[in-house]
Write a protein that holds these residues in place. Structure first.
Motif, PDB file in Angstrom:
ATOM      1  N   ALA A  99       0.806  -1.217   0.000  1.00 16.75           N
ATOM      2  CA  ALA A  99       0.000   0.000   0.000  1.00 16.75           C
ATOM      3  C   ALA A  99       0.842   1.271   0.000  1.00 16.75           C
ATOM      4  O   ALA A  99       0.346   2.330  -0.342  1.00 16.75           O
ATOM      5  CB  ALA A  99      -0.927   0.004   1.212  1.00 16.75           C
ATOM      6  N   VAL A 100       2.112   1.167   0.374  1.00 17.27           N
ATOM      7  CA  VAL A 100       2.906   2.384   0.489  1.00 17.27           C
ATOM      8  C   VAL A 100       3.685   2.707  -0.778  1.00 17.27           C
ATOM      9  O   VAL A 100       4.525   3.586  -0.760  1.00 17.27           O
ATOM     10  CB  VAL A 100       3.885   2.296   1.686  1.00 17.27           C
ATOM     11  CG1 VAL A 100       3.133   2.216   2.992  1.00 17.27           C
ATOM     12  CG2 VAL A 100       4.855   1.134   1.546  1.00 17.27           C
ATOM     13  N   LEU A 133      -2.435   3.270  -8.508  1.00 16.78           N
ATOM     14  CA  LEU A 133      -3.811   3.094  -8.904  1.00 16.78           C
ATOM     15  C   LEU A 133      -4.124   3.993 -10.096  1.00 16.78           C
ATOM     16  O   LEU A 133      -3.528   5.055 -10.264  1.00 16.78           O
ATOM     17  CB  LEU A 133      -4.739   3.448  -7.739  1.00 16.78           C
ATOM     18  CG  LEU A 133      -4.578   2.624  -6.463  1.00 16.78           C
ATOM     19  CD1 LEU A 133      -5.494   3.175  -5.366  1.00 16.78           C
ATOM     20  CD2 LEU A 133      -4.886   1.160  -6.715  1.00 16.78           C
ATOM     21  N   THR A 134      -5.076   3.572 -10.883  1.00 13.26           N
ATOM     22  CA  THR A 134      -5.568   4.423 -11.960  1.00 13.26           C
ATOM     23  C   THR A 134      -6.363   5.571 -11.344  1.00 13.26           C
ATOM     24  O   THR A 134      -6.781   5.488 -10.186  1.00 13.26           O
ATOM     25  CB  THR A 134      -6.468   3.639 -12.915  1.00 13.26           C
ATOM     26  OG1 THR A 134      -7.665   3.259 -12.202  1.00 13.26           O
ATOM     27  CG2 THR A 134      -5.766   2.390 -13.442  1.00 13.26           C
ATOM     28  N   HIS A 166      -2.559  -5.236  -3.810  1.00 13.73           N
ATOM     29  CA  HIS A 166      -2.395  -5.284  -5.260  1.00 13.73           C
ATOM     30  C   HIS A 166      -2.169  -6.707  -5.753  1.00 13.73           C
ATOM     31  O   HIS A 166      -1.840  -6.920  -6.913  1.00 13.73           O
ATOM     32  CB  HIS A 166      -1.232  -4.379  -5.678  1.00 13.73           C
ATOM     33  CG  HIS A 166      -1.429  -2.954  -5.250  1.00 13.73           C
ATOM     34  ND1 HIS A 166      -2.317  -2.112  -5.869  1.00 13.73           N
ATOM     35  CD2 HIS A 166      -0.876  -2.242  -4.239  1.00 13.73           C
ATOM     36  CE1 HIS A 166      -2.295  -0.929  -5.265  1.00 13.73           C
ATOM     37  NE2 HIS A 166      -1.426  -0.988  -4.270  1.00 13.73           N
ATOM     38  N   ASN A 167      -2.352  -7.669  -4.862  1.00 11.69           N
ATOM     39  CA  ASN A 167      -2.208  -9.082  -5.215  1.00 11.69           C
ATOM     40  C   ASN A 167      -3.577  -9.617  -5.631  1.00 11.69           C
ATOM     41  O   ASN A 167      -4.485  -9.695  -4.807  1.00 11.69           O
ATOM     42  CB  ASN A 167      -1.674  -9.863  -4.011  1.00 11.69           C
ATOM     43  CG  ASN A 167      -1.565 -11.351  -4.284  1.00 11.69           C
ATOM     44  OD1 ASN A 167      -1.920 -11.838  -5.361  1.00 11.69           O
ATOM     45  ND2 ASN A 167      -1.081 -12.103  -3.300  1.00 11.69           N
ATOM     46  N   LEU A 176     -12.084  -2.077  -6.079  1.00 13.35           N
ATOM     47  CA  LEU A 176     -12.313  -0.651  -6.307  1.00 13.35           C
ATOM     48  C   LEU A 176     -13.118  -0.386  -7.574  1.00 13.35           C
ATOM     49  O   LEU A 176     -13.738   0.675  -7.702  1.00 13.35           O
ATOM     50  CB  LEU A 176     -10.973   0.092  -6.363  1.00 13.35           C
ATOM     51  CG  LEU A 176     -10.156   0.045  -5.069  1.00 13.35           C
ATOM     52  CD1 LEU A 176      -8.800   0.708  -5.267  1.00 13.35           C
ATOM     53  CD2 LEU A 176     -10.913   0.685  -3.911  1.00 13.35           C
ATOM     54  N   ALA A 177     -13.138  -1.344  -8.499  1.00 15.86           N
ATOM     55  CA  ALA A 177     -13.926  -1.188  -9.725  1.00 15.86           C
ATOM     56  C   ALA A 177     -15.085  -2.171  -9.767  1.00 15.86           C
ATOM     57  O   ALA A 177     -15.732  -2.332 -10.803  1.00 15.86           O
ATOM     58  CB  ALA A 177     -13.029  -1.390 -10.948  1.00 15.86           C
ATOM     59  N   SER A 178     -15.372  -2.815  -8.643  1.00 16.38           N
ATOM     60  CA  SER A 178     -16.392  -3.858  -8.612  1.00 16.38           C
ATOM     61  C   SER A 178     -17.762  -3.283  -8.291  1.00 16.38           C
ATOM     62  O   SER A 178     -17.898  -2.363  -7.476  1.00 16.38           O
ATOM     63  CB  SER A 178     -16.022  -4.906  -7.559  1.00 16.38           C
ATOM     64  OG  SER A 178     -17.096  -5.794  -7.339  1.00 16.38           O
ATOM     65  N   GLU A 179     -18.797  -3.864  -8.880  1.00 14.77           N
ATOM     66  CA  GLU A 179     -20.169  -3.482  -8.543  1.00 14.77           C
ATOM     67  C   GLU A 179     -20.507  -3.868  -7.100  1.00 14.77           C
ATOM     68  O   GLU A 179     -21.481  -3.369  -6.537  1.00 14.77           O
ATOM     69  CB  GLU A 179     -21.154  -4.154  -9.498  1.00 14.77           C
ATOM     70  CG  GLU A 179     -21.178  -5.675  -9.401  1.00 14.77           C
ATOM     71  CD  GLU A 179     -22.122  -6.311 -10.413  1.00 14.77           C
ATOM     72  OE1 GLU A 179     -23.347  -6.098 -10.290  1.00 14.77           O
ATOM     73  OE2 GLU A 179     -21.614  -7.009 -11.316  1.00 14.77           O
TER      74      GLU A 179
END
Length: 199
Positions: free
Chosen positions: A16-17, A22-23, A55-56, A76-79
């Motif tokens: 995370a650091v 991320l996009t 990110h895994n 983060l992009a999931s419904e």
């Protein structure tokens, strides 16, 4: 999801650091997740909880540990993002970082499973109270996520349930806690009394 081992979460913290970026759309989504977590802490009068990103792609979609929770960047992009986040926040609100009280492997497993059932139900409350989602919609959001897990398990029956009962059982428990919604939930797949269609 069940709290994973500390080593895995430390690995998430390392990721995370700065090991992956991320996009812009993921970054915006992460900001919304953090706002959701902050507002939940405020509403329930709890200390702030930190949000980490894994990110895994093989890591759990969500995981809770005292003081923070992690989401897989795919979430983060999931419904299903808000249902997943609400579930992890439910573990926080319910104090599920406390040690298990049961002794013996089977009793401890039942206690873990009960915590997951309670977190499912609490996640509906959190969506209603914190996000101002109508109860029927919040219940549908959590149901849809659990049904997706159920169908994934049908395709990969050897997948580790990570302390959960079979998702169809979790759905039945969840819907049974909202009898006032029976007018539309009674016929759903995995509803109490309905066949699980292979689960």
């Amino acid at each position: 999801m069940r709290a994973p081992g500390l080593g895995w979460l430390l690995g998430v913290a390392a990721l995370a650091v700065g090991c992956s970026t991320l996009t812009p759309s993921q970054d915006k989504s992460l900001g919304e997740v953090r706002d959701f977590a902050e507002e939940t802490s405020r509403r329930y009068q709890l200390p702030p909880i930190h949000v980490l990103v894994s990110h895994n792609p093989d890591s759990p979609v969500g995981a809770y540990r005292r003081g923070f929770f992690a989401v897989n960047e795919l979430v983060l992009a999931s419904e299903y993002r808000d249902a997943i986040v609400a579930h992890e926040l439910a573990h926080y609100v319910l104090g599920h970082d406390q040690p298990l009280g049961a002794s013996g492997a089977r009793s401890r497993q039942r206690e873990r499973e009960q915590r997951e059932l309670d977190a499912n139900a609490k996640s509906v409350e959190i969506l209603v109270w914190v996000r101002a989602v109508p109860e029927d919609q919040a219940l549908r959001m959590v149901y849809s996520y659990l049904l997706n897990v159920h169908r994934r398990l049908q395709r990969s029956p050897d997948e580790d349930l990570l302390g959960h009962r079979p998702p169809c059982d979790e759905i039945a428990d969840l819907l049974a806690r909202y009898p006032e919604q029976l007018v539309w939930t009674g016929h759903l797949e995995c509803a109490p009394g309905q066949p699980s269609l292979g689960g």
